[in-house]
Design a protein around this motif. Sequence first.
Motif, PDB file in Angstrom:
ATOM      1  N   TYR A 391       0.983  -1.256   0.070  1.00 31.12           N
ATOM      2  CA  TYR A 391      -0.068   0.049  -0.077  1.00 31.12           C
ATOM      3  C   TYR A 391       0.788   1.339  -0.026  1.00 31.12           C
ATOM      4  CZ  TYR A 391      -4.565  -2.172   1.207  1.00 31.12           C
ATOM      5  OH  TYR A 391      -5.420  -3.032   1.165  1.00 31.12           O
ATOM      6  N   LYS A 392       0.551   1.872  -0.840  1.00 29.51           N
ATOM      7  CA  LYS A 392       1.308   3.491  -0.876  1.00 29.51           C
ATOM      8  C   LYS A 392       0.237   4.473   0.043  1.00 29.51           C
ATOM      9  CE  LYS A 392       4.170   3.316  -4.763  1.00 29.51           C
ATOM     10  NZ  LYS A 392       4.472   3.975  -6.305  1.00 29.51           N
ATOM     11  N   ASN A 393      -0.953   4.145  -0.003  1.00 28.46           N
ATOM     12  CA  ASN A 393      -1.940   4.894   0.787  1.00 28.46           C
ATOM     13  C   ASN A 393      -3.351   4.303   0.870  1.00 28.46           C
ATOM     14  OD1 ASN A 393      -1.660   6.139  -2.243  1.00 28.46           O
ATOM     15  ND2 ASN A 393      -3.768   6.305  -1.711  1.00 28.46           N
ATOM     16  N   PHE A 394      -4.071   4.830   1.972  1.00 29.12           N
ATOM     17  CA  PHE A 394      -5.452   4.267   1.825  1.00 29.12           C
ATOM     18  C   PHE A 394      -6.447   5.035   0.930  1.00 29.12           C
ATOM     19  CE2 PHE A 394      -3.782   2.727   6.140  1.00 29.12           C
ATOM     20  CZ  PHE A 394      -4.084   1.447   5.881  1.00 29.12           C
ATOM     21  N   SER A 395      -7.487   4.684   0.461  1.00 24.81           N
ATOM     22  CA  SER A 395      -8.307   5.423  -0.527  1.00 24.81           C
ATOM     23  C   SER A 395      -9.637   4.645  -0.538  1.00 24.81           C
ATOM     24  CB  SER A 395      -7.892   5.250  -1.867  1.00 24.81           C
ATOM     25  OG  SER A 395      -8.098   4.215  -2.591  1.00 24.81           O
ATOM     26  N   LYS A 396     -10.665   5.343  -1.026  1.00 19.17           N
ATOM     27  CA  LYS A 396     -12.143   4.671  -1.186  1.00 19.17           C
ATOM     28  C   LYS A 396     -11.990   3.300  -1.610  1.00 19.17           C
ATOM     29  CE  LYS A 396     -16.732   5.329  -2.979  1.00 19.17           C
ATOM     30  NZ  LYS A 396     -17.547   6.362  -3.899  1.00 19.17           N
ATOM     31  N   THR A 397     -11.276   3.170  -2.522  1.00 21.83           N
ATOM     32  CA  THR A 397     -11.266   1.718  -3.291  1.00 21.83           C
ATOM     33  C   THR A 397     -10.414   0.712  -2.352  1.00 21.83           C
ATOM     34  OG1 THR A 397      -9.586   2.548  -4.681  1.00 21.83           O
ATOM     35  CG2 THR A 397     -11.859   2.756  -5.492  1.00 21.83           C
ATOM     36  N   LYS A 398      -9.332   1.254  -1.648  1.00 23.55           N
ATOM     37  CA  LYS A 398      -8.655   0.617  -0.849  1.00 23.55           C
ATOM     38  C   LYS A 398      -8.482   0.893   0.570  1.00 23.55           C
ATOM     39  CE  LYS A 398      -4.545  -0.745  -2.587  1.00 23.55           C
ATOM     40  NZ  LYS A 398      -3.166  -0.827  -3.033  1.00 23.55           N
ATOM     41  N   PRO A 399      -9.646   0.990   1.300  1.00 26.38           N
ATOM     42  CA  PRO A 399      -9.638   1.208   2.559  1.00 26.38           C
ATOM     43  C   PRO A 399      -8.820   0.748   3.542  1.00 26.38           C
ATOM     44  CG  PRO A 399     -11.650   0.049   1.991  1.00 26.38           C
ATOM     45  CD  PRO A 399     -11.008   0.213   0.946  1.00 26.38           C
ATOM     46  N   MET A 400      -8.833   1.102   4.615  1.00 24.55           N
ATOM     47  CA  MET A 400      -7.971   0.248   5.752  1.00 24.55           C
ATOM     48  C   MET A 400      -8.849  -0.846   6.383  1.00 24.55           C
ATOM     49  SD  MET A 400      -6.665   1.846   9.437  1.00 24.55           S
ATOM     50  CE  MET A 400      -5.251   1.065  10.031  1.00 24.55           C
ATOM     51  N   LYS A 401      -8.252  -2.027   6.638  1.00 25.53           N
ATOM     52  CA  LYS A 401      -8.965  -3.090   6.953  1.00 25.53           C
ATOM     53  C   LYS A 401      -8.742  -3.760   8.372  1.00 25.53           C
ATOM     54  CE  LYS A 401      -9.055  -4.667   2.099  1.00 25.53           C
ATOM     55  NZ  LYS A 401      -8.918  -5.858   1.004  1.00 25.53           N
ATOM     56  N   SER A 402      -9.484  -4.565   9.004  1.00 21.86           N
ATOM     57  CA  SER A 402      -9.279  -5.020  10.313  1.00 21.86           C
ATOM     58  C   SER A 402      -7.871  -5.545  10.132  1.00 21.86           C
ATOM     59  CB  SER A 402     -10.212  -5.959  10.706  1.00 21.86           C
ATOM     60  OG  SER A 402      -9.941  -6.525  11.895  1.00 21.86           O
ATOM     61  N   GLU A 403      -7.527  -6.704   9.244  1.00 20.04           N
ATOM     62  CA  GLU A 403      -6.211  -7.288   9.349  1.00 20.04           C
ATOM     63  C   GLU A 403      -4.941  -6.102   9.258  1.00 20.04           C
ATOM     64  OE1 GLU A 403      -7.629  -7.865   5.154  1.00 20.04           O
ATOM     65  OE2 GLU A 403      -8.777  -7.654   7.018  1.00 20.04           O
ATOM     66  N   HIS A 404      -4.920  -5.123   9.203  1.00 20.91           N
ATOM     67  CA  HIS A 404      -4.092  -4.176   9.242  1.00 20.91           C
ATOM     68  C   HIS A 404      -3.590  -3.682  10.300  1.00 20.91           C
ATOM     69  CE1 HIS A 404      -5.734  -2.710   4.472  1.00 20.91           C
ATOM     70  NE2 HIS A 404      -4.573  -3.742   4.690  1.00 20.91           N
ATOM     71  N   PHE A 405      -4.472  -4.065  11.500  1.00 20.61           N
ATOM     72  CA  PHE A 405      -4.219  -3.839  12.853  1.00 20.61           C
ATOM     73  C   PHE A 405      -3.470  -5.177  13.293  1.00 20.61           C
ATOM     74  CE2 PHE A 405      -7.280  -0.524  12.664  1.00 20.61           C
ATOM     75  CZ  PHE A 405      -6.385   0.555  13.419  1.00 20.61           C
ATOM     76  N   ASN A 406      -3.293  -6.056  12.592  1.00 20.91           N
ATOM     77  CA  ASN A 406      -2.737  -7.434  13.208  1.00 20.91           C
ATOM     78  C   ASN A 406      -1.320  -7.151  13.949  1.00 20.91           C
ATOM     79  OD1 ASN A 406      -4.833  -8.795  12.614  1.00 20.91           O
ATOM     80  ND2 ASN A 406      -4.133  -9.859  10.844  1.00 20.91           N
ATOM     81  N   PRO A 407      -0.290  -6.392  13.297  1.00 22.04           N
ATOM     82  CA  PRO A 407       0.911  -6.161  13.852  1.00 22.04           C
ATOM     83  C   PRO A 407       0.520  -5.374  15.425  1.00 22.04           C
ATOM     84  CG  PRO A 407       0.988  -5.285  11.629  1.00 22.04           C
ATOM     85  CD  PRO A 407      -0.462  -5.565  11.812  1.00 22.04           C
ATOM     86  N   VAL A 408      -0.189  -4.579  15.556  1.00 19.44           N
ATOM     87  CA  VAL A 408      -0.490  -3.923  16.873  1.00 19.44           C
ATOM     88  C   VAL A 408      -1.198  -5.191  17.810  1.00 19.44           C
ATOM     89  CG1 VAL A 408      -1.649  -2.221  18.146  1.00 19.44           C
ATOM     90  CG2 VAL A 408      -1.215  -1.901  15.663  1.00 19.44           C
ATOM     91  N   ARG A 409      -1.920  -5.987  17.332  1.00 14.58           N
ATOM     92  CA  ARG A 409      -2.469  -7.047  18.038  1.00 14.58           C
ATOM     93  C   ARG A 409      -1.413  -7.881  18.559  1.00 14.58           C
ATOM     94  NH1 ARG A 409      -6.544  -6.982  13.635  1.00 14.58           N
ATOM     95  NH2 ARG A 409      -8.607  -6.258  14.412  1.00 14.58           N
ATOM     96  N   GLU A 410      -0.375  -8.288  17.789  1.00 20.00           N
ATOM     97  CA  GLU A 410       0.438  -9.145  18.361  1.00 20.00           C
ATOM     98  C   GLU A 410       1.562  -8.511  19.128  1.00 20.00           C
ATOM     99  OE1 GLU A 410       2.490 -10.184  14.534  1.00 20.00           O
ATOM    100  OE2 GLU A 410       0.674 -11.297  13.722  1.00 20.00           O
TER     101      GLU A 410
END
Length: 489
Positions: A391-410
Motif C-alpha cells: 500500500y502507498k496510501n488508503f483510499s475509497k477503493t483501498k480502505p483500511m481493513k481490520s487485518e491491518h491492525f494485526n501487527p498491533v494485536r501481536e
Amino acid sequence: MSISSFVKTIQDIMRNDAGVNGDAQRIEQLSWILFLKVYDDREKVWEIRDEKYQSIIPEKYKWRNWAIDDKDGDSLTGDDLLQFVNSELLPTLKKLDVDENTPIHKEIVRATFEDTNNYMKNGVLLRKVLNVVSEVDFNDPEERHLFNDIYEKILKDLQSAGNAGEYYTPRAATDFIAEVLEPKLGERMADFACGTGGFLTSTLKLLEQQVDSVEGKEKYNHTVYGIEKKGQPYLLAVTNLLIHGIDDPDIMHGNSLERKVTEYKEKEKFDLIMMNPPFGGSELPLIKMNFPSDLQSSETADLFMSVIMYRLKENGRAGVIVPDGFLFGTDNAKVNIKKKMLTEFNLHTVIRLPHSVFAPYTGIHTNILFFEKTQPTSETWFYRLDMPEGYKNFSKTKPMKSEHFNPVREWWKNREAITIDGFDKAKSYTPAEIGKNNYSLDLCGFPQEEEIILEPQELMTSYINERTELNQKIDRVLTEIQEMLEGEK
C-alpha cells in the motif's frame, strides 16, 4: 436483493431526478426514507409485544399506510405523492408532540425529522425508490443481517460526499478500539460526537455474542449512548441502532460541549468511552466558558478530550482518535489537558496511525489514545503502525481493513521496544520523560514524510478539505487575537 444491486438501483433512480444534487443529497434523501421503513418494521414487533402500544406517528403517516404499493392502482405516486410528502408527512413529523415523559423510541421520530428535507421533485421516481426500499423486511433476521452490510456501504459512500465524510470513521478503526476495550454486558458506553454511530455498533457487535437471556437482552438494549450535533448523521445513527435491534436508541440530537463539564453527576458518567472527536473546527467563545480556565481552547478536539475525562467513571476505559496536532501541541490548554491525563488517568498506550486513514476527507495524521481512570500513569507505550506492505496510501477503493491492525494485536500481548533503521517503532516513556519534552506526545513517529498518492477525484476532495481546515484554523487564530485585544481594553 444484493448489496450492490440495492444501492445501485436507488442511486440510478435518484440520478434521474432534477431535485437531487450529488451524493450528499442522495444519501440524505435515502436516509429519512430508510428510517421510516425501519421504524415501521420495529413498530410491528412492539405491537406484538404490547397490545396497548400506541405509536407517536398518526395512522395516516405510518409507512405501511402510504408508502407501500399494493399494485391496485390506489397507491400515491406522481404529484399526489409529492404533495403528500411535502405538505403533510414531513411537516407532521417535524411537529409531533413530545414532552419529558415521551419514551426515547418515540421522541427520536420528531428529533430525526427536525432538519429533514425532501429533495426529489419527480413523484414517479420517488415512488420507484419507495418500492425498492419496501422489498426489505427488517424483521427477518437474514434480511436484517444483509442490510447491515448495505447500510455500511451507504455510510462508506459518505466519505466521497463532501463534508459528510467527517461523520464516518473507518470501521476497521472502530472495531479495533472496541476489541481492545472489551465491553461487557451491564457496562455503559458513550460517544459524545457519534456521527453515524460507528463506535456504537462496533460495541454492540461484541456484546451481541454475550446475550443469552431476557435480562441480557435488556442490558444490551441500554448499553450505548450517543450525542450528535448535526441532523444528517443523527438520523443515520438512530436508524443504524434500530437496524441492530436496539428498541430505545439512546442518542441525543445536540452539542456535547454546551454544558459545564464540572456539573456532571456520577450517573451521567460511563464505563467506556470511544470517540473520534471532530478536529480542525472551532467553537464559539461562549462554549469555552463551560470548561475550567486552564483547559479552555478554541479547538474542538481539545474540548472533547476534557469532556471525556470528566465523564469517565472510576475504573472506566477510553479509546480516542486524535490528530497529530493534539499530540505535539504545546499551547497552554493542550499541555494542561495532557498533564491532567497523565496525573489523573493511566495513559498506557498511544498508537500512531499511518497516513490517509481518513482519505479523502482529510490527510491529517491521526493517533489512538488508550487510557483508564484507575491510577496515575507510570509509563506510556508508543507504537507506530506502518502502512501495510503493498500500500502507498488508503483510499475509497483501498480502505483500511481490520487485518491491518494485526501487527498491533501481536505486539499488544507481548510489549517490547522496537527500533528499525535507527528509528523507534515502539518504546515506553515515563511521565517525567514526557514532561521534560514539554508534554509533547510526538514520539515513535514516522521517520520521514510519507508520500500520499490519490485518485484525481479523491485528490481534489482532499485539497478542498485541506483548504477548509486551513480557513478554519485562520478563523480560530483571528478569533483568539480579537479576544486578546478586547481583553486589553
